[in-house]
Design a protein around this motif. Structure first.
Motif, PDB file in Angstrom:
ATOM      1  N   THR A  76       0.824  -1.207   0.000  1.00  0.00           N
ATOM      2  CA  THR A  76       0.000   0.000   0.000  1.00  0.00           C
ATOM      3  C   THR A  76       0.858   1.257   0.000  1.00  0.00           C
ATOM      4  OG1 THR A  76      -1.691  -1.219   1.239  1.00  0.00           O
ATOM      5  CG2 THR A  76      -1.879   1.173   1.190  1.00  0.00           C
ATOM      6  N   GLY A  77       1.901   1.268   0.838  1.00  0.00           N
ATOM      7  CA  GLY A  77       2.755   2.449   0.937  1.00  0.00           C
ATOM      8  C   GLY A  77       3.466   2.754  -0.360  1.00  0.00           C
ATOM      9  N   MET A  78       4.043   1.746  -0.987  1.00  0.00           N
ATOM     10  CA  MET A  78       4.786   1.980  -2.219  1.00  0.00           C
ATOM     11  C   MET A  78       3.847   2.294  -3.388  1.00  0.00           C
ATOM     12  SD  MET A  78       8.116  -0.467  -2.129  1.00  0.00           S
ATOM     13  CE  MET A  78       8.876   0.604  -3.334  1.00  0.00           C
ATOM     14  N   LEU A  79       2.638   1.706  -3.371  1.00  0.00           N
ATOM     15  CA  LEU A  79       1.662   2.014  -4.425  1.00  0.00           C
ATOM     16  C   LEU A  79       1.274   3.490  -4.385  1.00  0.00           C
ATOM     17  CD1 LEU A  79      -0.358   1.348  -6.633  1.00  0.00           C
ATOM     18  CD2 LEU A  79      -1.943   0.557  -4.851  1.00  0.00           C
ATOM     19  N   ILE A  80       0.955   3.988  -3.184  1.00  0.00           N
ATOM     20  CA  ILE A  80       0.556   5.390  -3.046  1.00  0.00           C
ATOM     21  C   ILE A  80       1.724   6.319  -3.367  1.00  0.00           C
ATOM     22  CG2 ILE A  80      -0.221   7.142  -1.409  1.00  0.00           C
ATOM     23  CD1 ILE A  80      -1.793   4.929   0.023  1.00  0.00           C
ATOM     24  N   ALA A  81       2.902   6.010  -2.798  1.00  0.00           N
ATOM     25  CA  ALA A  81       4.070   6.867  -3.011  1.00  0.00           C
ATOM     26  C   ALA A  81       4.484   6.870  -4.476  1.00  0.00           C
ATOM     27  CB  ALA A  81       5.232   6.398  -2.134  1.00  0.00           C
ATOM     28  N   GLY A  82       4.518   5.692  -5.099  1.00  0.00           N
ATOM     29  CA  GLY A  82       4.923   5.615  -6.498  1.00  0.00           C
ATOM     30  C   GLY A  82       3.948   6.327  -7.421  1.00  0.00           C
ATOM     31  N   THR A  83       2.645   6.204  -7.131  1.00  0.00           N
ATOM     32  CA  THR A  83       1.639   6.876  -7.960  1.00  0.00           C
ATOM     33  C   THR A  83       1.750   8.391  -7.843  1.00  0.00           C
ATOM     34  OG1 THR A  83       0.139   4.988  -7.722  1.00  0.00           O
ATOM     35  CG2 THR A  83      -0.818   7.069  -8.433  1.00  0.00           C
ATOM     36  N   LEU A  84       1.880   8.886  -6.603  1.00  0.00           N
ATOM     37  CA  LEU A  84       1.982  10.339  -6.411  1.00  0.00           C
ATOM     38  C   LEU A  84       3.254  10.896  -7.049  1.00  0.00           C
ATOM     39  CD1 LEU A  84       0.747  10.701  -2.727  1.00  0.00           C
ATOM     40  CD2 LEU A  84      -0.514  11.196  -4.818  1.00  0.00           C
TER      41      LEU A  84
END
Length: 546
Positions: free
Chosen positions: A312-320
């Motif tokens: 979840t953390g990397m998905l949100i960070a990578g998308t932003l």
């Protein structure tokens, strides 16, 4: 050194660099004789397809800055910087020829009278995704600009060593024979790709290895590889019913990556052309994978529970980060993705804990098997009735003693004991009484010998005592003491029990186990023939094999 630098950067007050927030204009006339048209930054002017040259223009602020310096982070462009009609900086070749690729920051010193003057940038690129895109151009002192460059590297400088440490941890546990090697391999590959990506984003790498083309390609390739490698890890741990969907996500990202590489080879700027599709696919497909991971975690999959936070953390960070870097949907606030290293650490710690638990469980099981094996060996070498060793043990003990005494000069001896008239006890009182006599006799002998001696039930009512480091005369004294102990003991109240004993000693390298046993048996036979309840010794240097 780096720690000290980071401390200084963190402790230094953060001065906001002056952005060139005035209106920007553009034109595509090579001689700068066309009409200036406004456009919004950050972003690109709306130039026509096939354009390779642009002019950009803005007015510098009136406020003076000591040691005024421009900071530009440029991707895939050759360019010149003009102040009014004076060229003050150039990078790359503006004439026809091979295009310049790569990503590189530039510090451009302005003359003292820059205030209010016109700043023009003449840029050339064959990549339509890069042409005219300078992102944020900042104005401040050279010291502040360099501090800005270094300050932006803090997340990467802090997380790269942590990523490398986790790689070494996984490689260390990979060597364990109980490790799930395919899963560990994929975790290691993902962490290597992630660390390489962070190194490519570092601004300070330019100070040590100024290779913008190399770093740009490595950055783009690892950006495409990261979701592929991450989903391969999830594929290994997710519930079986969701593996097909996860594999299809891996194939989708892999197909996009291959298409981007193919487009790059054909000079279509494939890595940049496919980036828009990549950042649209990322939240959609990874959202599906996150949903499947949550479903698996709810069903009791502990690996997926440990995977939820990093996913979840990397998905949100990578998308932003991707939306800012490619679409400019978010204001520039630094990168979030490097901090994903901490969330990945949670999953790695869980993997390590599982490995330690697995090895501990296997060690306990192995210890149990070793104990069971030792117990089985002991049972196979022990007589159940008398608790003495049996003939199986005698063979190995005698072979070991002979081997040792071939190298050493110490002697060892055998004492063979036979219970006198044992058959009468079985005939008169029954076999239960005979078993009682055998057990009591063995217990009495065992209580009166050294712990280093080996006591063996040779068969029936015959026993052999291996006396280590004992000469024939010493063994004879031991045998006589044992004979008296038996004769004067109350082993079987209904009948007096005595024993006959034979003694023989090892005669050196010319002797053998068969000869030694034959001599001690002959000595025992002599004692029984001469009246029983006595000790007889085999003569030395007699009966040796030639």
């Amino acid at each position: 050194m780096w720690v000290l630098l980071l401390c200084l950067l963190v402790m230094t007050p953060c001065c906001q660099a002056m952005k060139l927030a005035g209106q920007w204009y553009w034109q595509d006339d090579p001689d700068c004789a066309g009409v200036w048209r406004p456009f919004q930054t950050p972003g690109q002017p709306p130039f026509a397809k096939g354009t390779q040259y642009l002019w950009l223009q803005t007015t510098l602020p009136e406020e003076p800055v000591h040691d005024a310096t421009l900071l530009l982070n440029v991707t895939g462009q050759n360019f010149e910087i003009w102040l009014d009609d004076q060229k003050i900086y150039s990078y790359g070749d503006m004439e026809q020829g091979p295009m310049s690729y790569g990503q590189r920051w530039h510090l451009v010193n302005l003359p003292p009278d820059y205030e209010g003057r016109t700043l023009r940038i003449h840029t050339r690129s064959g990549n339509p995704f890069c042409l005219g895109n300078f992102g944020t151009i900042q104005l401040d002192s050279s010291v502040t600009q360099m501090a800005t460059i270094l300050r932006r590297d803090i997340p990467y400088i802090a997380n790269i060593p942590l990523g490398i440490f986790m790689i070494f941890i996984m490689m260390m546990y990979y060597m364990s024979p109980t490790a799930p090697k395919s899963l560990y391999t994929q975790i290691i590959l993902f962490m290597i790709s992630f660390v390489l990506w962070m190194m490519c984003v570092l601004n300070t790498k330019q100070l040590f290895l100024d290779m913008p083309v190399f770093w740009w390609f490595l950055l783009r390739i690892n950006a495409y590889l990261l979701p592929i490698l991450a989903n391969l890890i999830i594929y290994r741990v997710i519930d079986r019913k969701y593996r097909r969907g996860t594999w299809q996500v891996v194939m989708a990202f892999s197909a996009l990556f291959l298409l981007a590489l193919f487009g790059e080879l054909l000079d279509f700027n494939g890595l940049d052309a496919c980036a828009g599709s990549f950042y649209i696919m990322l939240p959609v497909l990874e959202g599906l994978v996150a949903y499947w991971t949550i479903r698996s975690a709810v069903r009791g999959n502990y690996y997926c529970r440990a995977m939820l936070l990093p996913l979840t953390g990397m998905l949100i960070a990578g998308t932003l980060d991707g939306m800012f870097g490619h679409f400019y949907w978010l204001p520039e606030s630094g990168s979030l993705l490097p901090y994903g290293t901490f969330t990945i650490g949670i999953f790695v710690l869980y993997i390590v804990r599982q490995q330690v638990s697995r090895e501990r469980s296997l060690a306990v099981r192995a210890a149990g098997l070793a104990d069971a094996m030792a117990e089985a060996v002991a049972r196979s070498e022990t007589d159940r009735l008398t608790h003495c060793y049996n003939r199986n043990r005698m063979d190995s003990v005698l072979a070991a003693e002979i081997s040792r005494h071939r190298r050493e000069k110490d002697a060892f001896s055998l004492i063979m004991l036979d219970i006198d008239f044992f058959k009468r006890i079985n005939d008169n009182y029954g076999h239960d009484a005979g078993d009682e006599v055998l057990a009591s006799f063995a217990g009495l002998i065992r209580d009166n010998i050294k712990k280093s001696d080996v006591f063996v039930r040779w068969g029936g009512e015959e026993f052999i005592l291996v006396c280590r480091g004992c000469s024939r005369d010493e063994a004879q004294l031991v045998a006589e003491r044992l004979r008296r102990q038996v004769a004067y003991s109350d082993i079987f109240p209904r009948q007096r029990i005595t024993c006959s004993i034979g003694v023989a000693s090892w005669q050196g390298t010319g002797d053998s186990a068969a000869d030694l046993l034959k001599r001690v048996d002959t000595a025992l036979y002599t004692a029984k023939r001469n009246g029983r309840n006595m000790v007889c010794c085999a003569p030395e240097n007699v009966g040796l094999s030639s």
